[in-house]
Design a protein around this motif. Structure first.
Motif, PDB file in Angstrom:
ATOM      1  N   VAL A  31      -3.200 -10.286  -7.698  1.00 55.98           N
ATOM      2  CA  VAL A  31      -2.348  -9.133  -7.982  1.00 55.98           C
ATOM      3  C   VAL A  31      -1.110  -9.634  -8.708  1.00 55.98           C
ATOM      4  CG1 VAL A  31      -0.871  -7.341  -6.982  1.00 55.98           C
ATOM      5  CG2 VAL A  31      -3.136  -7.781  -6.018  1.00 55.98           C
ATOM      6  N   ALA A  32      -0.767  -8.991  -9.812  1.00 60.09           N
ATOM      7  CA  ALA A  32       0.456  -9.318 -10.554  1.00 60.09           C
ATOM      8  C   ALA A  32       1.300  -8.054 -10.644  1.00 60.09           C
ATOM      9  CB  ALA A  32       0.127  -9.848 -11.944  1.00 60.09           C
ATOM     10  N   VAL A  33       2.567  -8.150 -10.245  1.00 62.16           N
ATOM     11  CA  VAL A  33       3.454  -6.987 -10.213  1.00 62.16           C
ATOM     12  C   VAL A  33       4.767  -7.334 -10.900  1.00 62.16           C
ATOM     13  CG1 VAL A  33       4.620  -5.284  -8.748  1.00 62.16           C
ATOM     14  CG2 VAL A  33       2.439  -6.281  -8.011  1.00 62.16           C
ATOM     15  N   ARG A  34       5.229  -6.432 -11.750  1.00 60.82           N
ATOM     16  CA  ARG A  34       6.521  -6.609 -12.424  1.00 60.82           C
ATOM     17  C   ARG A  34       7.639  -6.364 -11.409  1.00 60.82           C
ATOM     18  NH1 ARG A  34       8.461  -8.985 -16.783  1.00 60.82           N
ATOM     19  NH2 ARG A  34       6.684  -8.203 -17.992  1.00 60.82           N
ATOM     20  N   THR A  35       8.449  -7.391 -11.157  1.00 63.73           N
ATOM     21  CA  THR A  35       9.536  -7.272 -10.181  1.00 63.73           C
ATOM     22  C   THR A  35      10.915  -7.394 -10.824  1.00 63.73           C
ATOM     23  OG1 THR A  35       9.344  -9.641  -9.695  1.00 63.73           O
ATOM     24  CG2 THR A  35       8.148  -8.118  -8.257  1.00 63.73           C
ATOM     25  N   GLY A  36      10.953  -7.552 -12.114  1.00 68.08           N
ATOM     26  CA  GLY A  36      12.224  -7.663 -12.824  1.00 68.08           C
ATOM     27  C   GLY A  36      11.976  -7.773 -14.311  1.00 68.08           C
ATOM     28  N   GLU A  37      13.041  -7.753 -15.085  1.00 66.92           N
ATOM     29  CA  GLU A  37      12.918  -7.803 -16.540  1.00 66.92           C
ATOM     30  C   GLU A  37      12.107  -9.001 -16.992  1.00 66.92           C
ATOM     31  OE1 GLU A  37      13.403  -6.632 -20.480  1.00 66.92           O
ATOM     32  OE2 GLU A  37      13.826  -5.544 -18.625  1.00 66.92           O
ATOM     33  N   LEU A  45      -5.421 -12.509  -3.261  1.00 68.78           N
ATOM     34  CA  LEU A  45      -5.920 -11.748  -2.122  1.00 68.78           C
ATOM     35  C   LEU A  45      -7.113 -12.472  -1.508  1.00 68.78           C
ATOM     36  CD1 LEU A  45      -5.913  -8.038  -3.382  1.00 68.78           C
ATOM     37  CD2 LEU A  45      -4.221  -9.175  -1.981  1.00 68.78           C
ATOM     38  N   SER A  46      -7.071 -12.644  -0.211  1.00 71.08           N
ATOM     39  CA  SER A  46      -8.229 -13.198   0.487  1.00 71.08           C
ATOM     40  C   SER A  46      -9.144 -12.032   0.829  1.00 71.08           C
ATOM     41  CB  SER A  46      -7.792 -13.920   1.767  1.00 71.08           C
ATOM     42  OG  SER A  46      -7.082 -13.042   2.624  1.00 71.08           O
ATOM     43  N   PHE A  47     -10.407 -12.166   0.451  1.00 72.85           N
ATOM     44  CA  PHE A  47     -11.313 -11.033   0.619  1.00 72.85           C
ATOM     45  C   PHE A  47     -12.740 -11.536   0.777  1.00 72.85           C
ATOM     46  CE2 PHE A  47     -14.050  -7.676  -1.173  1.00 72.85           C
ATOM     47  CZ  PHE A  47     -13.674  -6.620  -0.367  1.00 72.85           C
ATOM     48  N   SER A  48     -13.416 -11.018   1.795  1.00 71.53           N
ATOM     49  CA  SER A  48     -14.817 -11.372   2.022  1.00 71.53           C
ATOM     50  C   SER A  48     -15.673 -10.146   1.701  1.00 71.53           C
ATOM     51  CB  SER A  48     -15.022 -11.800   3.481  1.00 71.53           C
ATOM     52  OG  SER A  48     -16.380 -12.079   3.735  1.00 71.53           O
ATOM     53  N   SER A  49     -16.398 -10.211   0.601  1.00 73.82           N
ATOM     54  CA  SER A  49     -17.194  -9.057   0.171  1.00 73.82           C
ATOM     55  C   SER A  49     -18.490  -8.960   0.962  1.00 73.82           C
ATOM     56  CB  SER A  49     -17.510  -9.162  -1.321  1.00 73.82           C
ATOM     57  OG  SER A  49     -18.372 -10.261  -1.560  1.00 73.82           O
ATOM     58  N   SER A  75      -8.800  -2.420  -3.103  1.00 76.89           N
ATOM     59  CA  SER A  75      -7.761  -1.616  -3.744  1.00 76.89           C
ATOM     60  C   SER A  75      -6.654  -1.242  -2.765  1.00 76.89           C
ATOM     61  CB  SER A  75      -8.375  -0.344  -4.342  1.00 76.89           C
ATOM     62  OG  SER A  75      -9.244  -0.660  -5.394  1.00 76.89           O
ATOM     63  N   TYR A  76      -7.023  -0.987  -1.524  1.00 74.13           N
ATOM     64  CA  TYR A  76      -6.016  -0.662  -0.508  1.00 74.13           C
ATOM     65  C   TYR A  76      -5.052  -1.833  -0.318  1.00 74.13           C
ATOM     66  CZ  TYR A  76      -3.895   0.187   4.040  1.00 74.13           C
ATOM     67  OH  TYR A  76      -2.989   0.335   5.067  1.00 74.13           O
ATOM     68  N   LYS A  77      -5.612  -3.034  -0.234  1.00 80.78           N
ATOM     69  CA  LYS A  77      -4.767  -4.229  -0.087  1.00 80.78           C
ATOM     70  C   LYS A  77      -3.855  -4.413  -1.292  1.00 80.78           C
ATOM     71  CE  LYS A  77      -7.517  -7.278   2.895  1.00 80.78           C
ATOM     72  NZ  LYS A  77      -8.110  -8.640   3.003  1.00 80.78           N
ATOM     73  N   ALA A  78      -4.439  -4.286  -2.472  1.00 78.43           N
ATOM     74  CA  ALA A  78      -3.677  -4.506  -3.700  1.00 78.43           C
ATOM     75  C   ALA A  78      -2.583  -3.464  -3.878  1.00 78.43           C
ATOM     76  CB  ALA A  78      -4.623  -4.480  -4.905  1.00 78.43           C
ATOM     77  N   LEU A  79      -2.893  -2.205  -3.591  1.00 79.65           N
ATOM     78  CA  LEU A  79      -1.895  -1.142  -3.717  1.00 79.65           C
ATOM     79  C   LEU A  79      -0.738  -1.334  -2.745  1.00 79.65           C
ATOM     80  CD1 LEU A  79      -4.077   2.059  -4.245  1.00 79.65           C
ATOM     81  CD2 LEU A  79      -2.265   1.236  -5.754  1.00 79.65           C
ATOM     82  N   ILE A  81       0.427  -4.174  -1.638  1.00 90.29           N
ATOM     83  CA  ILE A  81       1.276  -5.250  -2.158  1.00 90.29           C
ATOM     84  C   ILE A  81       2.131  -4.748  -3.310  1.00 90.29           C
ATOM     85  CG2 ILE A  81       1.250  -7.462  -3.389  1.00 90.29           C
ATOM     86  CD1 ILE A  81      -1.279  -8.162  -1.803  1.00 90.29           C
ATOM     87  N   SER A  82       1.513  -4.033  -4.249  1.00 95.04           N
ATOM     88  CA  SER A  82       2.249  -3.576  -5.426  1.00 95.04           C
ATOM     89  C   SER A  82       3.335  -2.576  -5.050  1.00 95.04           C
ATOM     90  CB  SER A  82       1.294  -2.949  -6.448  1.00 95.04           C
ATOM     91  OG  SER A  82       0.742  -1.740  -5.975  1.00 95.04           O
ATOM     92  N   ALA A  83       3.043  -1.708  -4.089  1.00 93.27           N
ATOM     93  CA  ALA A  83       4.040  -0.730  -3.657  1.00 93.27           C
ATOM     94  C   ALA A  83       5.227  -1.422  -2.994  1.00 93.27           C
ATOM     95  CB  ALA A  83       3.407   0.274  -2.694  1.00 93.27           C
ATOM     96  N   ASP A  84       4.939  -2.397  -2.139  1.00 88.59           N
ATOM     97  CA  ASP A  84       6.014  -3.135  -1.456  1.00 88.59           C
ATOM     98  C   ASP A  84       6.885  -3.879  -2.461  1.00 88.59           C
ATOM     99  OD1 ASP A  84       5.128  -2.257   0.976  1.00 88.59           O
ATOM    100  OD2 ASP A  84       4.023  -4.083   1.478  1.00 88.59           O
ATOM    101  N   LYS A  85       6.260  -4.549  -3.410  1.00 87.55           N
ATOM    102  CA  LYS A  85       7.024  -5.332  -4.394  1.00 87.55           C
ATOM    103  C   LYS A  85       7.817  -4.427  -5.334  1.00 87.55           C
ATOM    104  CE  LYS A  85       5.860  -9.249  -2.807  1.00 87.55           C
ATOM    105  NZ  LYS A  85       6.905 -10.094  -2.144  1.00 87.55           N
TER     106      LYS A  85
END
Length: 329
Positions: A31-37, A45-49, A75-79, A81-85
């Motif tokens: 997951v990559a999230v923009r946290t500043g300019e 993400l650790s995930f066992s499919s 997607s739940y995990k990724a969302l 993280i992105s929302a928190d960041k």
């Protein structure tokens, strides 16, 4: 005669997030999230499919259902993280909680979000089943009261239901696209597609190279949904307009066939991703049209986020490459 196009096909896929992008490769999911300019937060993400646990979950048709379940979990995990960041970075504003929200927080504490997500998921499923399975059938039955001759015409009912489902889906997406936050998510969606295309063309992952790529990708989730809805029209032809003389049983039977619809839809989208010919272009066209709504041209900052996510998941051994050429007719 078939012409050979040396564009490679990768198994890497992704999804747009809140101010970010998730990319999923054969060995890593990032997951990559923009946290500043000039700041981008990346996190694996650790995930066992399910597919990794048994060969059964990798069988044709079955693997489509497995993929949907895994994608929802991931997607739940990724969302989250992105929302928190995004909140921490001030990219989205946190509203002052209401008295009711404060009361819930006092009672449930850290479990509040889990409870809210479970309730939202249940309500969402109930709403989706009602809108996409029972409402179209009910409306057709009401129409049949005005035109009795169409009551038992399975072809007419299946087409009516399918077209209405697609209209409801596209209408919902159009409404979402009017929200400023969703516009940015759709721009990140475009950045994801363009970056994957750039990699498949064998070009360096730079902003300049990615800008030139198309934002419409045949293996997109939007295309998958549209193809699945179209498959539903075909499968609906095999279900009587009123099974056993009971009209309400038709949407129940169609709901029971949903796993099959998903499985066939997955195989179709997978086939379109591996091949480029007249048939696959025809099959992918409705989904590519829908992507004109669900994707937008990204800005350079969004492309930079996509590059970070994509670079992290590309394996050194080339295990993501499905094919090194496309058959083009």
């Amino acid at each position: 005669m078939a012409q050979i196009n040396q564009r490679k096909i990768t198994s890497i896929g992704g999804s747009a997030l809140i101010e970010g992008i998730m990319m999923r490769g054969p060995k890593r999911t990032t997951v990559a999230v923009r946290t500043g300019e000039n700041e981008i937060h990346t996190e694996d993400l650790s995930f066992s499919s399910l597919a990794s646990k048994s060969k059964f979950w990798r069988l044709p048709i079955i693997r489509g259902i497995t993929g949907i379940v895994d994608s929802m979990r991931l997607s739940y995990k990724a969302l989250s993280i992105s929302a928190d960041k995004a909140l921490e970075a001030g990219e989205i504003e946190e509203e002052e909680p209401s008295k009711f929200e404060k009361w819930l927080l006092d009672k449930l504490g850290d479990n509040l979000m889990k409870v809210v997500m479970v309730i939202a998921t249940v309500l969402g499923v109930i709403l989706a089943v009602g809108l996409f399975f029972f409402l179209p059938s009910l409306l057709y039955d009401l129409l049949a009261l005005l035109f009795p001759s169409i009551k038992e015409v399975v072809l007419a009912k299946s087409v009516f239901e399918g077209v209405l489902k697609i209209a409801l889906f596209l209408g919902y997406v159009v409404l979402c696209s009017r929200m400023e936050e969703m516009k940015r998510v759709f721009m990140y969606h475009g950045a994801e597609h363009k970056t994957i295309f750039c990699y498949e063309e064998g070009l360096d992952l730079t902003v300049e190279n990615i800008e030139k790529q198309s934002r419409f990708h045949p293996r997109c989730g939007t295309s998958f949904l549209v193809i699945t809805l179209l498959i539903g029209i075909v499968l609906g032809l095999f279900i009587p307009a009123a099974p056993f003389g009971i009209s309400i049983l038709r949407p129940v039977f169609k709901l029971a066939l949903l796993p099959l619809m998903i499985g066939i839809g997955y195989e179709c989208i997978k086939f379109c991703g591996k091949h480029d010919n007249k048939f696959t272009r025809f099959l992918a066209t409705p989904g590519l049209w829908a992507q004109r709504i669900t994707t937008r041209e990204p800005d350079n900052k969004m492309i930079e986020v996509a590059i970070e996510a994509m670079t992290a998941v590309i394996p050194d051994d080339g295990s993501d490459i499905i094919s090194n050429c496309c058959d083009k007719q």
